[in-house]
Design a protein around this motif. Structure first.
Motif, mmCIF file in Angstrom:
data_model
loop_
_atom_site.group_PDB
_atom_site.id
_atom_site.type_symbol
_atom_site.label_atom_id
_atom_site.label_comp_id
_atom_site.label_asym_id
_atom_site.label_seq_id
_atom_site.Cartn_x
_atom_site.Cartn_y
_atom_site.Cartn_z
ATOM 1 N N ASP A 92 -12.809 4.861 -0.749
ATOM 2 C CA ASP A 92 -13.062 4.813 -2.191
ATOM 3 C C ASP A 92 -12.105 3.814 -2.821
ATOM 4 O OD1 ASP A 92 -11.069 6.595 -1.403
ATOM 5 O OD2 ASP A 92 -11.131 7.664 -3.290
ATOM 6 N N LYS A 93 -12.529 2.567 -2.824
ATOM 7 C CA LYS A 93 -11.657 1.502 -3.304
ATOM 8 C C LYS A 93 -12.182 0.965 -4.632
ATOM 9 C CE LYS A 93 -9.207 1.863 0.321
ATOM 10 N NZ LYS A 93 -7.911 2.530 0.223
ATOM 11 N N LYS A 94 -11.241 0.453 -5.451
ATOM 12 C CA LYS A 94 -11.657 -0.133 -6.726
ATOM 13 C C LYS A 94 -12.454 -1.406 -6.471
ATOM 14 C CE LYS A 94 -8.755 1.879 -10.032
ATOM 15 N NZ LYS A 94 -9.142 2.058 -11.400
ATOM 16 N N ARG A 95 -12.075 -2.145 -5.451
ATOM 17 C CA ARG A 95 -12.811 -3.345 -5.109
ATOM 18 C C ARG A 95 -13.577 -3.067 -3.841
ATOM 19 N NH1 ARG A 95 -8.185 -7.935 -6.172
ATOM 20 N NH2 ARG A 95 -7.688 -7.171 -8.246
ATOM 21 N N SER A 131 -4.681 6.800 -0.758
ATOM 22 C CA SER A 131 -4.848 6.414 0.630
ATOM 23 C C SER A 131 -4.505 7.576 1.537
ATOM 24 C CB SER A 131 -3.947 5.218 0.918
ATOM 25 O OG SER A 131 -3.781 5.051 2.288
ATOM 26 N N TYR A 189 -2.435 -2.979 -14.314
ATOM 27 C CA TYR A 189 -3.193 -1.740 -14.410
ATOM 28 C C TYR A 189 -2.378 -0.669 -15.117
ATOM 29 C CZ TYR A 189 -6.079 -4.119 -11.053
ATOM 30 O OH TYR A 189 -6.885 -5.040 -10.455
ATOM 31 N N LYS A 235 0.805 -1.217 0.000
ATOM 32 C CA LYS A 235 0.000 0.000 0.000
ATOM 33 C C LYS A 235 0.840 1.270 0.000
ATOM 34 C CE LYS A 235 -3.995 -2.052 0.368
ATOM 35 N NZ LYS A 235 -4.828 -2.092 -0.850
ATOM 36 N N SER A 274 -14.502 8.848 -0.179
ATOM 37 C CA SER A 274 -13.078 9.177 -0.212
ATOM 38 C C SER A 274 -12.610 9.840 1.085
ATOM 39 C CB SER A 274 -12.737 10.057 -1.415
ATOM 40 O OG SER A 274 -13.772 10.929 -1.716
ATOM 41 N N LYS A 276 -4.200 6.380 -8.371
ATOM 42 C CA LYS A 276 -5.584 5.910 -8.296
ATOM 43 C C LYS A 276 -5.803 4.634 -9.096
ATOM 44 C CE LYS A 276 -9.420 7.673 -10.216
ATOM 45 N NZ LYS A 276 -9.963 8.794 -10.967
ATOM 46 N N GLU A 277 -5.183 4.540 -10.275
ATOM 47 C CA GLU A 277 -5.422 3.369 -11.123
ATOM 48 C C GLU A 277 -4.923 2.089 -10.465
ATOM 49 O OE1 GLU A 277 -7.253 3.491 -13.604
ATOM 50 O OE2 GLU A 277 -7.219 5.595 -14.212
ATOM 51 N N TRP A 278 -3.967 2.215 -9.575
ATOM 52 C CA TRP A 278 -3.434 1.043 -8.874
ATOM 53 C C TRP A 278 -4.066 0.923 -7.490
ATOM 54 C CZ3 TRP A 278 -0.973 4.284 -12.120
ATOM 55 C CH2 TRP A 278 -0.411 3.712 -13.267
ATOM 56 N N ASP A 279 -5.136 1.670 -7.279
ATOM 57 C CA ASP A 279 -5.852 1.685 -6.005
ATOM 58 C C ASP A 279 -4.914 2.067 -4.858
ATOM 59 O OD1 ASP A 279 -8.265 1.584 -4.826
ATOM 60 O OD2 ASP A 279 -8.479 -0.577 -4.780
#
Lengths: 373, 412, 373, 412
Positions: free
Chosen positions: D79-82, A79, A274, A52, D74, A73-76
Motif C-alpha cells: 500500500d504505497k502512495k506512489r 512498512s 508532507y 525507509k 497492505s 503513513k503520510e510520509w509513506d
C-alpha cells in the motif's frame, strides 16, 4: 535511493527558546507555515531521499508529536520491515537522576540501532526548516572518503546572533578543521545545520566511547573532540535553510515564506513536504474579504481584512476584523472589529469583537493556546 | 461475515453522457466538484456520518479512477474490519459473464454479496447527487411506518416534474401512485433515487424482475411499480434540504456557483457533518500583494496574482497577474497566464491558458457554459468563444492541443 | 453499544512486582498467552463493547507499548473522529519533582477528557486478564441509578495473599459500604478488579477535588473517601479474571490457560481478543516432535519434546530438547539436548546445547530478555 | 502519476476448472494453500520482497473474495502512495464493454493503466503458481542481456514436456524456438509464465495482436511466437528452485505435502523472504495431553485432541479425541468429531465431520484424493469412499448437506 541509511531525528532538546509555543509541545511539533509542523521538513527530506527506517527520539511529553506523525503513513513510511519508530526517553521517574544528555538518549536505544538493517545513519536535529536532497550528503561522503559528513550553510546575514551557533572552519579540501558552539565569535561564515552522516557502526562506537567516559554531548564530546581522529567533512546546502531557535527566528522565517521564491523552493524544490492531512473544505472568501500577500490553509473563512499574514487551518476572520503581519494558528477566531498586528496566536485563540492586540515586528506578541481575549 | 442491520448498495456505474467531455474517461460519480471533492464524496460521507459502515459500490463504466480513489474507504472512515467499502465490478461466473443491464440487475448480480451480511434492510443509493442526508433518520422513519419500502422525495418546481419520477401520496405519506417522468404530473414530489427496502422482500422482487424478459431491470421504472401493484406498503420520506442532480454541464456549473453565497444552502463547513475527500498534498495557498479574491472557494497549492470573483478553484491552480476569473470553475493544477479573462467557464485539470487569452468571451449574448477538457493548451492571445466544448478530440480545430501534438497523436 | 463511553486504561504503575519482565517494558506490554500482551484483554473488551475512543495513560518508557498498539487498527479503532490515544506523562525532566500519583496523570490530560465527545468514562488498570461484556457495567449503572460502578469478583481461592488487594463490603442492594486495600485482612470475598464506570463530568470533578487538596491516589482519595458522598455500586464479573501482579500470579494464570475451559472462555466468550498480528508461518512439527498439553503460537518449529508449556511466536525446540511446565516467549531457541523446566524465558533467550535450567513450580526461574545460557 | 522503472501486471482471472469444486465460487489464485495462505500470496509476496511496489491485478472470474482479500495490498506491504496494488476488472468504455479474451488481451485493455507510470519494463506474472523468486534479479539479467523480452524457465521431467511451453535456447540462453505443448520436445526447459518485457515493445505488439482476428490473444501461444518471428532478442532466465503449478486436485494436494518434509524445498520460515498473507485473529493453538502431532503444519486457533500426521491444518480446525488425520489438508474452521479417520483428503472450509466417520477409506486401493467442498456436513459414522468429490450440489447423494437442507435450498 538511500535504502541503506537509517534516519534519526533528535527532538529531545528541552530548552525554552520558543517560550509559550513549546510549553504544550516539543520543538518538532510547533506549527509552521500554516499547515505544517517543524518536523515535517526533515522528515519529508528523509522520506523523499528514499530512507525507509526513521527513528524519532522524543521528550517524555510527546503527545502532540505522536498525534502528528501517527504511523508515518503520510510520509509513506508504513512498512512491514522498517518504518517510523518513536523512541521515548528510557527512564522511570522513581529512578530518575535529573540528568540526560543527548548521548544518553542515543545510548538507551542502542538495541534499536543494532536491530536495524541499514549500514549508515543520517542524524538530524528537529528544528531546521529546509528542502534538501539528502542524497547529496551521501555523494559527498563517498567522494571525500569521509568518516563523517556534516551539512552546513554559509550564513551571510546577521541571524542567530543571540544564540549559540555551531560554526565551522573548513579547509580547501572540505575537511572540517575546527568547530565551536559560540554566541559571538564565529570561526567562519559556515554554520552547521546539525545533520551528520556516517556509518552506523561508527556512530555506535562514538556513543559507546562517550558513555565510557561519562560524556553527554554528542556534538561537543563526540565530534569536536574527534576532529583529528576521524575524517569529518562539510557538505554545503546552498538553498534556503532556517533554524528555528527563538520566537524571533520563528517569526522572521515564517514571514519569509511570503516571498514566492522562498515558498516555491521550500515546498517544491527537491520533493514535496508532507504533513498530516485533515479534512478541511476550501478557503471561503466572502464578498467583503480583502486579502493580500498572505498564506492561508484550507478551512479558513474570510470576511475581513488579511495582510502579510499566515493563517492556519480553519481560521475565521469576521467582517470588519483586521489581521496584519501576524501568524494565526489553527482555528483562531478574529471577531468583528478586532485588530491583530505583529502577533503570533497559538491554536484556538479567540479575539473577541473590538479587541486590539499589537506587538512590534522585532518583538512579536505571543498569545498562548486557547486564550480568549 | 458478520450480520449487519443495514447495508448500502451505491450505484456508481453511470456514464453521465450529458456531461460530455467531462465524463469521457471518468464515471459521473468521479467528476470533480466544489473545489476539492468528487461527486461520490457526498454519498460516501453521508454513509459514514449516518453510521452505515458497510457499502457495496457498483461500478461498470470507466472505473479505474473511481476504484483507486475509493480504495478501501479509509478517506471516509469506512475501512472497517467488519464491513467497510467493497467495490463490485461485473464479473464472470462458472456459467459466463454478464454486464450490469440496469440498476436492479446490478444489485441482482450481487445478491450473494448482500447475503453475506444477512441484513434486515438495504439502502439503495446513487453516486450522482450532491446533498447531505442522515440515512439513519430515514431508516428510523421506515421502521416507524412499518414500510416494505421507503423512497426519499423532494419537492421540485412543477414545470420540472416531467424530468423526474413523481410520487402521489396520501395524507400519511404512503405512496399510492408512481409516475415515471409524467407529462402531466399530479404532484411535485420527485424521487431522489434513495430507497430503503426490507432485504428479504427486495431479494424476492429482484429475482422475479430478473425472470421478466420485458423488464429494463430499473428500480424506478420496474421495481417500484411492481411493488405498488402487489399492494406493498411504500412510503415517501420527505427531504427538505439542498439536493441536486448534476446531470448536465449547466447544472454542474450551477451547483458549484450555489456554494459561493455568503450563507449557502449546502454548508461545507458544518463540523458535525463533514464531507470527506481524498486530500492532495499541497502547500497553503498564496494570495499575492495585488491579488483580489471575493465570493470564491480557493484551495491549497493555489497561487493567485490576479483577480478571482465568484469562482471555484481546485488545488494547485495558478492565476497570473492582471487575469480576471469570473463565474467559473477551474480544476486542479491548471495554469492561467497573465491578462487572461475567463468567464462562465469550466476548465478541466492540468490545462494551460497562456497570456492574453479570452475564454467565454463576455458580452456576445452567449449564455452557454464554455468547457475545456483536461490537458487542453491554449496558445497566447487565443479567443475561445462562449459555449464551446474543447477536448483532445477537437482541440486542433481551436489550436488548443497539448504541446505540438497533432490530432492523430493525441487520440492514439 | 457503548458509543457514548470513553475508555481509559491506566498503565502508569511502575512498581516492580513483575521483576525482570517489566525491566524493559510496562505491565501492559508484558507478553501473555503465547501471542498476546496483557493490555490486549481490556483493550479488546472495550472495543468489543463498541467503545470508539480509548486513551492509554502510559509511563515515559512506553516504546514496547507504542509499537504494540500502533494506531489501534487491530482493535478497529482507526477513526477520523475518535480512536486510540496515547497519553504519556506530562512533565519535563528539568522540572521534575520526583512525585507522580495516578491523579496527577489524569489531571495532566484534562484537555483530552474535555475535548472528547462521550458522556461516560470507563477507567481500568492495565493488568487484568479477562473476557467481559462491558455493557453489563452500564446496565448495572442504570438499574441501580448509581453514581459510580466498580467491577468485582468473588475470590474464593487464596490468591494474591502476598499483595494488597482492594476488598469490598457490599450491602444487599449492591451498594459498596466499605473498601480497603490491604494485604491480609479482607472485608469480604469481593475483590475489586480496578474498573470504574461513571459520568465523565463526575470523574473530572473527583480529579479536580483531589488536586485541590493535594491528594494523589484515585482509589483511596477519590473513591474510598467518597463512599458516603456518591452512590457507589458493585457489578460482579462471574467468569475468569486474573490480576497479574507478581511473577507468581503471572506464571500461575498463564498455566491456567492449559485448561481448555479457561482457554475457550478467555478467547471466545463475549468476543474475540485482538492483538497485533505478525506474519508468521504455521507451527511446523517435525517427525521427532512430541508435544502434549501445550499452547503454541505460529512460527514455532518443533523437533523436540514440549509438555505443559506455552510457546510464543517463532520458538524453536531442537531435536532432543525438552521444555516442561515453562513459558517461552517470542523467538526463544532451545538447542539439542537442553532442558527447561518451571521457567519463564523472556524474548530472544537462547539455551545452548545440553544446558539445563530448572525452577520450582512455586518459584519459577525467570530468564531475562536476550540472555544466552 | 509517477514514473516507475518496472511495474507488474498479475494475471489473476483464471477459473482453474481442473480444481473442480474448490474453484466453484473462487478464482484459482484465491484457493487456500499451505495452512494459512492463498495461492496468490506467493506472487504478491515475491513482488513486495523484490521491490516491485506497483502491481496491477487483472481479475475477471469470481473476483469478490480476491478483491476484498487484496484490498489495497497492505498485507503484502504494497500500500504505497506512489503505485501500490490496483485491482483491474474488465469495464465499460464509451464505446461499450469487453471481457478479457486472453492473457494478452487483458493487458491490452489496461494499456492506459500501465502508461500512467511510464515504465521501462513490465513484468507479466500469473497468480497460479507456488514459488519464491526475486524478480529484481531477473530484471537485472534482462538488462544485462539487453533483451527485448525475458522468459523465466525451469527444467521439467522430459515426460511432462507436453504439458508446457518449451523453450529451445542457444548457448547464451537466447531463445531460438518456442514449442507450445509439443508432442516431441527438443528440450525440457518450460516457461514459468513469468515474463519481463520492454514496455514500448510490448505495447506495440499488444496493439498489433489485438488487430489480428485469428489470434487467441495469449502470451505463450501468440505473443512470444510473434516476437520470435520478428527476430527480437528473447532470453531464457533459468530458475532452479521450487516451482509448482497447482492446476489439479492432485498437484494441489502434492504441493501441500511437499511442505511437510523436515527440510522442505520451499522454506516458509526464511526470514528474508517472508510469504505474507492476511492473518486471521485466532488464539494460539492447543495441543491436548493425549494428542499426537507429527510431520505437520498446524495453525492458530486449532485444538488437537487426536492424532495428526503428515497433514496441513488451517486456522481454527478442531480434531476430536481418538481421531486420526493422515496425509490430508483440512481448511479453516472445520470441526472433526471423535474417532474419525481421514486419509488422503482435502476438506474445505467450515465443514463438520461427525463422530466415527471414515473419509477416504484406506486400503481399498483408492489412489485418488477425496475432496469435501466448503460447508459439507457428514452425519455420524458416515463412510465416504476414497476419490469422491462432495459439494453442496451433490451432497444429498452422500447425506452430507448442511443442517437439514435439501438440494433445492442449498443451491438457490
Amino acid at each position: 535511493m538511500m535504502r541503506d541509511v537509517m534516519g534519526i531525528i533528535n527532538d529531545t532538546d528541552i530548552e525554552h527558546k520558543l517560550k509559550d509555543l513549546t510549553r504544550v509541545r516539543s520543538t518538532a511539533a510547533v506549527p509552521f507555515g500554516g499547515r505544517y509542523r517543524i518536523i515535517d521538513f526533515v522528515l519529508s527530506n528523509m522520506a523523499n531521499a528514499g530512507i525507509k527506517n526513521i527513528g524519532i527520539l522524543t521528550q517524555s511529553y510527546n503527545r502532540s508529536l505522536l498525534d502528528h506523525v501517527d504511523s508515518g503513513k503520510e510520509w509513506d513510511l508504513l512498512s512491514k520491515r522498517d518504518g517510523l519508530f518513536i523512541l521515548p526517553p528510557i527512564f522511570r521517574y522513581d529512578q530518575f537522576t535529573g540528568n540526560l544528555g543527548d548521548v544518553d538518549h542515543y545510548y538507551n536505544h542502542m538495541d534499536y540501532f543494532t536491530r536495524s538493517r541499514q549500514q549508515y545513519v543520517l542524524i538530524s536535529s528537529s528544528n531546521v526548516v529546509y528542502n534538501m536532497d539528502f542524497r547529496d550528503i551521501q555523494q559527498c561522503y563517498e567522494e571525500k572518503q569521509a568518516d563523517i559528513v556534516l551539512v552546513y550553510k554559509n550564513a551571510v546575514t546577521e541571524e542567530n546572533n543571540n544564540f549559540r551557533v555551531l560554526s565551522l572552519l573548513i579547509d580547501n579540501n572540505g575537511r572540517i578543521r575546527d568547530m565551536a558552539a559560540s554566541r559571538e565569535k564565529k570561526l567562519s561564515p559556515a554554520v552547521a545545520l546539525e545533520i551528520a552522516f556516517m556509518k552506523k557502526s561508527l556512530f555506535m562506537q562514538i556513543i559507546d566511547d562517550c558513555i565510557a567516559r561519562g560524556y553527554r554531548d554528542f556534538t561537543k564530546d563526540g565530534l569536536i573532540k574527534n576532529l583529528e581522529k576521524y575524517r569529518i567533512f562539510g557538505c554545503e546546502h546552498q538553498g534556503f535553510a532556517a533554524k528555528i531557535d527563538s520566537i524571533h527566528t520563528y517569526y522572521r522565517h515564517s514571514m519569509g515564506l511570503l516571498n514566492p521564491e522562498v515558498w516555491k523552493e521550500l515546498f517544491f524544490r527537491h520533493g514535496s513536504i508532507y504533513t498530516k492531512v485533515k479534512d478541511e473544505p476550501p478557503v471561503k472568501y466572502q464578498a467583503s474579504a480583502m486579502v493580500s500577500n498572505s498564506l492561508l490553509a484550507n478551512g479558513c473563512h474570510i470576511a475581513g481584512t488579511v495582510e502579510n499574514s499566515i493563517l492556519g487551518r480553519g481560521v475565521t476572520v469576521h467582517p470588519g476584523a483586521v489581521v496584519r503581519d501576524s501568524i494565526i494558528m489553527q482555528k483562531g477566531q478574529i471577531h468583528r472589529g478586532a485588530v491583530v498586528e505583529n502577533a503570533i496566536l497559538d491554536k484556538d485563540v479567540v479575539i473577541t469583537p473590538g479587541k486590539q492586540i499589537r506587538g512590534e515586528k522585532e518583538y512579536p506578541l505571543v498569545v498562548e493556546k486557547q486564550a480568549v481575549i | 461475515m458478520y450480520k449487519q442491520e443495514c447495508i448500502a448498495m451505491l450505484l456508481a456505474g453511470g456514464q453521465g453522457t450529458r456531461l460530455g467531455i467531462l465524463t469521457r474517461k471518468l464515471a459521473k460519480p468521479a467528476v470533480p466538484f466544489g473545489g476539492k471533492y468528487r461527486i461520490i464524496d457526498f454519498t460516501l460521507s453521508n454513509c459514514s456520518n449516518s453510521g452505515i459502515y458497510t457499502v457495496g459500490v457498483l461500478t461498470q463504466y470507466q472505473p479505474l479512477i473511481l476504484n483507486s480513489y475509493i480504495g478501501i474507504g479509509s478517506h471516509w472512515d469506512l475501512d472497517k474490519k467488519r464491513g467497510g467499502v467493497t467495490v463490485l465490478p461485473p464479473y464472470v461466473r462458472h456459467d459466463g459473464g454478464h454486464w450490469y443491464l440496469g440498476t436492479a440487475n446490478a444489485v441482482y448480480q450481487n445478491i450473494e454479496f448482500v447475503d453475506q451480511y444477512d441484513p434486515e434492510y438495504v439502502l439503495i443509493l446513487s453516486g450522482d447527487h450532491i446533498y447531505k442526508m442522515d440515512y439513519s433518520l430515514m431508516l428510523d422513519y421506515h421502521k416507524e411506518k412499518a414500510a416494505d419500502a421507503t423512497i426519499a422525495v423532494i419537492e421540485v418546481p412543477w414545470e420540472e416534474t416531467h424530468r423526474f419520477g413523481i410520487m402521489n401520496t396520501n395524507l400519511d405519506n404512503a405512496i399510492v401512485e408512481f409516475q415515471e417522468k409524467p407529462r402531466e404530473a399530479k404532484n411535485n414530489l420527485a424521487s431522489m433515487g434513495v430507497y430503503v427496502f426490507n432485504w428479504q422482500l427486495l431479494r424476492k422482487i429482484l429475482i422475479e424482475d430478473e425472470m421478466d424478459k420485458s423488464s429494463d431491470h430499473d428500480f424506478g421504472k420496474n421495481l417500484i411499480p411492481r411493488l405498488l401493484e402487489e399492494g406493498k406498503r411504500i412510503y415517501a420520506y420527505p427531504f427538505r434540504h439542498y439536493w441536486k442532480d448534476v446531470g448536465t454541464i449547466e447544472s454542474l456549473w450551477q451547483a458549484n456557483m450555489d456554494l459561493l453565497h455568503d450563507q449557502p444552502e449546502l454548508d461545507l463547513y458544518e463540523k458535525d457533518w463533514k464531507i470527506y475527500s481524498v486530500n492532495p498534498n499541497q502547500p497553503v495557498q498564496f494570495i499575492a500583494p495585488n491579488a483580489q479574491v471575493k465570493k470564491s472557494l480557493v484551495n491549497e497549492g493555489c497561487q493567485i496574482y490576479g483577480s478571482v470573483e465568484n469562482s471555484v478553484l481546485f488545488p494547485g491552480v495558478v492565476v497570473g497577474e492582471g487575469s480576471v476569473i469570473k463565474d467559473s470553475v477551474i480544476m486542479s493544477d491548471t495554469v492561467i497566464g497573465k491578462n487572461v479573462t475567463i468567464e462562465r467557464a469550466i476548465i478541466g485539470e492540468e490545462c494551460t491558458v497562456e497570456d492574453d487569452c479570452i475564454i467565454g468571451q463576455p458580452g456576445e449574448g452567449q449564455e452557454e457554459i464554455t468547457v475545456l477538457g483536461e490537458n487542453v493548451v491554449t496558445v497566447k492571445a487565443k479567443n475561445i468563444p462562449g459555449g464551446v466544448e474543447i477536448n483532445i478530440e477537437n482541440c486542433h480545430e481551436f489550436g488548443c492541443c497539448p504541446n505540438g501534438l497533432t490530432k492523430q497523436e493525441v487520440i492514439s
